[in-house]
Design a protein around this motif. Structure first.
Motif, PDB file in Angstrom:
ATOM      1  N   GLY A  10       0.771  -1.244   0.000  1.00  0.00           N
ATOM      2  CA  GLY A  10       0.000   0.000   0.000  1.00  0.00           C
ATOM      3  C   GLY A  10       0.797   1.287   0.000  1.00  0.00           C
ATOM      4  N   GLY A  14       2.948   0.080  -6.928  1.00  0.00           N
ATOM      5  CA  GLY A  14       2.306  -0.238  -8.200  1.00  0.00           C
ATOM      6  C   GLY A  14       1.916   1.022  -8.966  1.00  0.00           C
ATOM      7  N   THR A  15       1.379   1.993  -8.252  1.00  0.00           N
ATOM      8  CA  THR A  15       0.964   3.263  -8.881  1.00  0.00           C
ATOM      9  C   THR A  15       2.159   3.927  -9.551  1.00  0.00           C
ATOM     10  N   THR A  31       4.936  -8.938  -9.465  1.00  0.00           N
ATOM     11  CA  THR A  31       4.594 -10.325  -9.125  1.00  0.00           C
ATOM     12  C   THR A  31       3.165 -10.420  -8.610  1.00  0.00           C
ATOM     13  N   ARG A  36      -2.087 -12.643  -9.473  1.00  0.00           N
ATOM     14  CA  ARG A  36      -3.547 -12.484  -9.587  1.00  0.00           C
ATOM     15  C   ARG A  36      -4.045 -12.994 -10.946  1.00  0.00           C
ATOM     16  N   ASN A  57      -0.429 -13.836   3.391  1.00  0.00           N
ATOM     17  CA  ASN A  57       0.909 -14.437   3.494  1.00  0.00           C
ATOM     18  C   ASN A  57       1.638 -14.327   2.163  1.00  0.00           C
ATOM     19  N   GLY A  85       7.410  -5.309  -6.318  1.00  0.00           N
ATOM     20  CA  GLY A  85       6.986  -6.383  -5.411  1.00  0.00           C
ATOM     21  C   GLY A  85       7.833  -7.638  -5.511  1.00  0.00           C
ATOM     22  N   ARG A  88      11.020 -10.169  -2.569  1.00  0.00           N
ATOM     23  CA  ARG A  88      10.336  -9.863  -1.323  1.00  0.00           C
ATOM     24  C   ARG A  88      10.880 -10.690  -0.156  1.00  0.00           C
ATOM     25  N   GLN A  92      14.767 -14.684  -2.612  1.00  0.00           N
ATOM     26  CA  GLN A  92      14.356 -14.129  -3.918  1.00  0.00           C
ATOM     27  C   GLN A  92      15.400 -13.123  -4.416  1.00  0.00           C
ATOM     28  N   ARG A 127      -8.709   1.327  -1.438  1.00  0.00           N
ATOM     29  CA  ARG A 127      -8.359   0.961  -2.824  1.00  0.00           C
ATOM     30  C   ARG A 127      -9.509   0.201  -3.491  1.00  0.00           C
ATOM     31  N   PHE A 137      -7.907   2.412  -8.326  1.00  0.00           N
ATOM     32  CA  PHE A 137      -8.459   3.700  -7.888  1.00  0.00           C
ATOM     33  C   PHE A 137      -8.418   3.756  -6.371  1.00  0.00           C
ATOM     34  N   ARG A 171      -0.439  -8.814   6.241  1.00  0.00           N
ATOM     35  CA  ARG A 171       0.549  -8.405   5.215  1.00  0.00           C
ATOM     36  C   ARG A 171       1.610  -7.493   5.822  1.00  0.00           C
ATOM     37  N   GLY A 199       3.551  11.902   0.166  1.00  0.00           N
ATOM     38  CA  GLY A 199       2.843  13.006  -0.497  1.00  0.00           C
ATOM     39  C   GLY A 199       1.850  12.504  -1.543  1.00  0.00           C
TER      40      GLY A 199
HETATM   41  P1  AP5 Z   1      -0.717   0.871  -4.788  1.00  0.00           P
HETATM   42  O1  AP5 Z   1       0.101   1.624  -5.763  1.00  0.00           O
HETATM   43  O2  AP5 Z   1      -1.662  -0.168  -5.283  1.00  0.00           O
HETATM   44  O3  AP5 Z   1       0.220   0.306  -3.635  1.00  0.00           O
HETATM   45  P2  AP5 Z   1       1.261  -0.909  -3.637  1.00  0.00           P
HETATM   46  O4  AP5 Z   1       2.435  -0.498  -2.862  1.00  0.00           O
HETATM   47  O5  AP5 Z   1       1.490  -1.407  -5.035  1.00  0.00           O
HETATM   48  O6  AP5 Z   1       0.399  -1.900  -2.788  1.00  0.00           O
HETATM   49  P3  AP5 Z   1       0.011  -3.432  -2.970  1.00  0.00           P
HETATM   50  O7  AP5 Z   1      -0.998  -3.753  -1.922  1.00  0.00           O
HETATM   51  O8  AP5 Z   1      -0.372  -3.767  -4.391  1.00  0.00           O
HETATM   52  O9  AP5 Z   1       1.331  -4.093  -2.650  1.00  0.00           O
HETATM   53  P4  AP5 Z   1       1.508  -5.458  -2.088  1.00  0.00           P
HETATM   54  O10 AP5 Z   1       2.975  -5.508  -2.107  1.00  0.00           O
HETATM   55  O11 AP5 Z   1       0.879  -5.823  -0.828  1.00  0.00           O
HETATM   56  O12 AP5 Z   1       0.648  -6.348  -3.104  1.00  0.00           O
HETATM   57  P5  AP5 Z   1       1.054  -7.156  -4.383  1.00  0.00           P
HETATM   58  O13 AP5 Z   1      -0.017  -6.953  -5.353  1.00  0.00           O
HETATM   59  O14 AP5 Z   1       2.464  -6.893  -4.778  1.00  0.00           O
HETATM   60  O15 AP5 Z   1      -1.552   1.946  -3.921  1.00  0.00           O
HETATM   61  C1  AP5 Z   1      -2.455   1.534  -2.914  1.00  0.00           C
HETATM   62  C2  AP5 Z   1      -3.655   2.502  -2.900  1.00  0.00           C
HETATM   63  O16 AP5 Z   1      -3.193   3.799  -2.520  1.00  0.00           O
HETATM   64  C3  AP5 Z   1      -4.334   2.688  -4.261  1.00  0.00           C
HETATM   65  O17 AP5 Z   1      -5.719   2.810  -4.053  1.00  0.00           O
HETATM   66  C4  AP5 Z   1      -3.749   3.983  -4.813  1.00  0.00           C
HETATM   67  O18 AP5 Z   1      -4.686   4.666  -5.633  1.00  0.00           O
HETATM   68  C5  AP5 Z   1      -3.451   4.762  -3.541  1.00  0.00           C
HETATM   69  N1  AP5 Z   1      -2.259   5.592  -3.640  1.00  0.00           N
HETATM   70  C6  AP5 Z   1      -1.093   5.287  -4.248  1.00  0.00           C
HETATM   71  N2  AP5 Z   1      -0.198   6.287  -4.105  1.00  0.00           N
HETATM   72  C7  AP5 Z   1      -0.827   7.227  -3.362  1.00  0.00           C
HETATM   73  C8  AP5 Z   1      -0.434   8.521  -2.868  1.00  0.00           C
HETATM   74  N3  AP5 Z   1       0.801   9.026  -3.113  1.00  0.00           N
HETATM   75  N4  AP5 Z   1      -1.345   9.232  -2.140  1.00  0.00           N
HETATM   76  C9  AP5 Z   1      -2.583   8.731  -1.894  1.00  0.00           C
HETATM   77  N5  AP5 Z   1      -3.011   7.532  -2.349  1.00  0.00           N
HETATM   78  C10 AP5 Z   1      -2.142   6.787  -3.066  1.00  0.00           C
HETATM   79  O19 AP5 Z   1       1.027  -8.642  -3.801  1.00  0.00           O
HETATM   80  C11 AP5 Z   1      -0.195  -9.251  -3.386  1.00  0.00           C
HETATM   81  C12 AP5 Z   1       0.115 -10.607  -2.792  1.00  0.00           C
HETATM   82  O20 AP5 Z   1       0.752 -11.442  -3.784  1.00  0.00           O
HETATM   83  C13 AP5 Z   1       1.086 -10.609  -1.605  1.00  0.00           C
HETATM   84  O21 AP5 Z   1       0.422 -10.353  -0.370  1.00  0.00           O
HETATM   85  C14 AP5 Z   1       1.633 -12.034  -1.677  1.00  0.00           C
HETATM   86  O22 AP5 Z   1       0.697 -12.969  -1.188  1.00  0.00           O
HETATM   87  C15 AP5 Z   1       1.756 -12.259  -3.181  1.00  0.00           C
HETATM   88  N6  AP5 Z   1       3.075 -11.847  -3.699  1.00  0.00           N
HETATM   89  C16 AP5 Z   1       3.335 -10.824  -4.566  1.00  0.00           C
HETATM   90  N7  AP5 Z   1       4.639 -10.766  -4.834  1.00  0.00           N
HETATM   91  C17 AP5 Z   1       5.234 -11.761  -4.113  1.00  0.00           C
HETATM   92  C18 AP5 Z   1       6.577 -12.187  -3.955  1.00  0.00           C
HETATM   93  N8  AP5 Z   1       7.577 -11.572  -4.600  1.00  0.00           N
HETATM   94  N9  AP5 Z   1       6.809 -13.224  -3.120  1.00  0.00           N
HETATM   95  C19 AP5 Z   1       5.818 -13.863  -2.479  1.00  0.00           C
HETATM   96  N10 AP5 Z   1       4.509 -13.507  -2.583  1.00  0.00           N
HETATM   97  C20 AP5 Z   1       4.237 -12.450  -3.391  1.00  0.00           C
END
Ligand code: AP5
Length: 218
Positions: A10, A14-15, A31, A36, A57, A85, A88, A92, A127, A137, A171, A199
């Motif tokens: 969060g 990704g953004t 990843t 997904r 997890n 991502g 992690r 890795q 989100r 969004f 998480r 910011g």
């Molecule tokens: P967003 O940009 O979506 O944040 P993010 O850091 O990408 O958050 P994620 O939850 O996607 O990261 P994650 O690492 O938990 O999940 P992932 O998909 O990689 O922004 C979040 C929200 O905030 C949005 O609504 C956005 O609009 C808003 N926002 C952004 N910037 C902002 C700002 N400056 N101000 C205000 N609002 C803002 O992984 C999901 C799952 O997959 C993991 O839990 C795990 O189970 C698995 N997985 C993924 N990669 C691995 C790996 N390498 N090893 C093992 N398991 C993995």
């Protein structure tokens, strides 16, 4: 440009990865998105990953490494990449280092996104994602033009199953225990850049883009 985006769930990785990849014309490998997609397509790997993801997890290293290995093998052909991502865990990171070394390339930068826990919870709980085109969004910070509907493709938006309170807590705990050691790992290798990502999206992007500009041609 060969960079890794590191940080708790969060923080906005990704953004910003989408924007940096577009600005510098480099590949973006997320990843979370790959996993997904595997879940949506009901692949064997996706079925293995789903329960770990829903609970907040990490997916086991061998599963994730298997998924990204093919992508990593193509990296030397690309003009550069943003890894969102991944890695992690330390295993890795070690795998990534070996794959890149075998191709005679190295990382330019690892960006450590930093945001307070309070802001992380607000970002994740608000989100909303498009299940069709994967656009993201936020109900307050990046709302769609029509409530609950994707601006790009008109599909109703959904909340990710791991953006519920219990999974968010898990998480964050998993990040502290398994991913945060990478901050030191990359700092010791003099690759780490810590970014204040608290910011607005445009402000964070401007700062990040400036920091990465010297690597545009690598
Ligand atoms: P967003 O940009 O979506 O944040 P993010 O850091 O990408 O958050 P994620 O939850 O996607 O990261 P994650 O690492 O938990 O999940 P992932 O998909 O990689 O922004 C979040 C929200 O905030 C949005 O609504 C956005 O609009 C808003 N926002 C952004 N910037 C902002 C700002 N400056 N101000 C205000 N609002 C803002 O992984 C999901 C799952 O997959 C993991 O839990 C795990 O189970 C698995 N997985 C993924 N990669 C691995 C790996 N390498 N090893 C093992 N398991 C993995």
């Amino acid at each position: 440009m060969r960079v890794v985006f590191l940080g708790a769930p969060g923080v906005g990785k990704g953004t910003q990865a989408i924007r940096i990849a577009a600005q510098y014309q480099v590949a973006k490998i997320s990843t979370g998105d790959l996993l997904r997609e595997a879940v949506r397509n009901l692949t064997t790997l996706g079925l293995k990953a789903k329960s770990s993801m829903d609970q907040g997890n990490l997916v086991p290293d061998d599963v994730v490494i298997g998924l990204v290995r093919e992508k990593l093998d193509d990296l030397s052909c690309a003009s550069g990449f943003v890894l969102d991502g991944f890695p992690r865990t330390v295993p890795q990171a070690e795998t990534l280092g070996k794959v890149l070394a075998s191709k005679g390339i190295t990382l330019d930068r690892v960006v450590n996104f930093q945001v307070s826990r309070e802001d992380i919870v607000r970002r994740l709980s608000g989100r909303r994602s498009c299940p069709k085109c994967q656009a993201t969004f936020h109900v307050d910070f990046a709302p769609p033009q029509v409530g609950g509907i994707c601006d790009r493709c008109g599909e109703p938006l959904v909340q990710r199953s791991d953006d519920c309170r219990d999974a968010i807590e898990m998480r964050l705990k998993v990040y502290d225990e398994q991913t945060s050691p990478l901050v030191r790992y990359y700092d010791e290798r003099r690759l780490l850049f810590s970014l204040d990502a608290s910011g607005a999206v445009d402000v964070v992007f401007q700062h990040l883009s400036q920091e990465l500009a010297p690597y545009r041609a690598t």
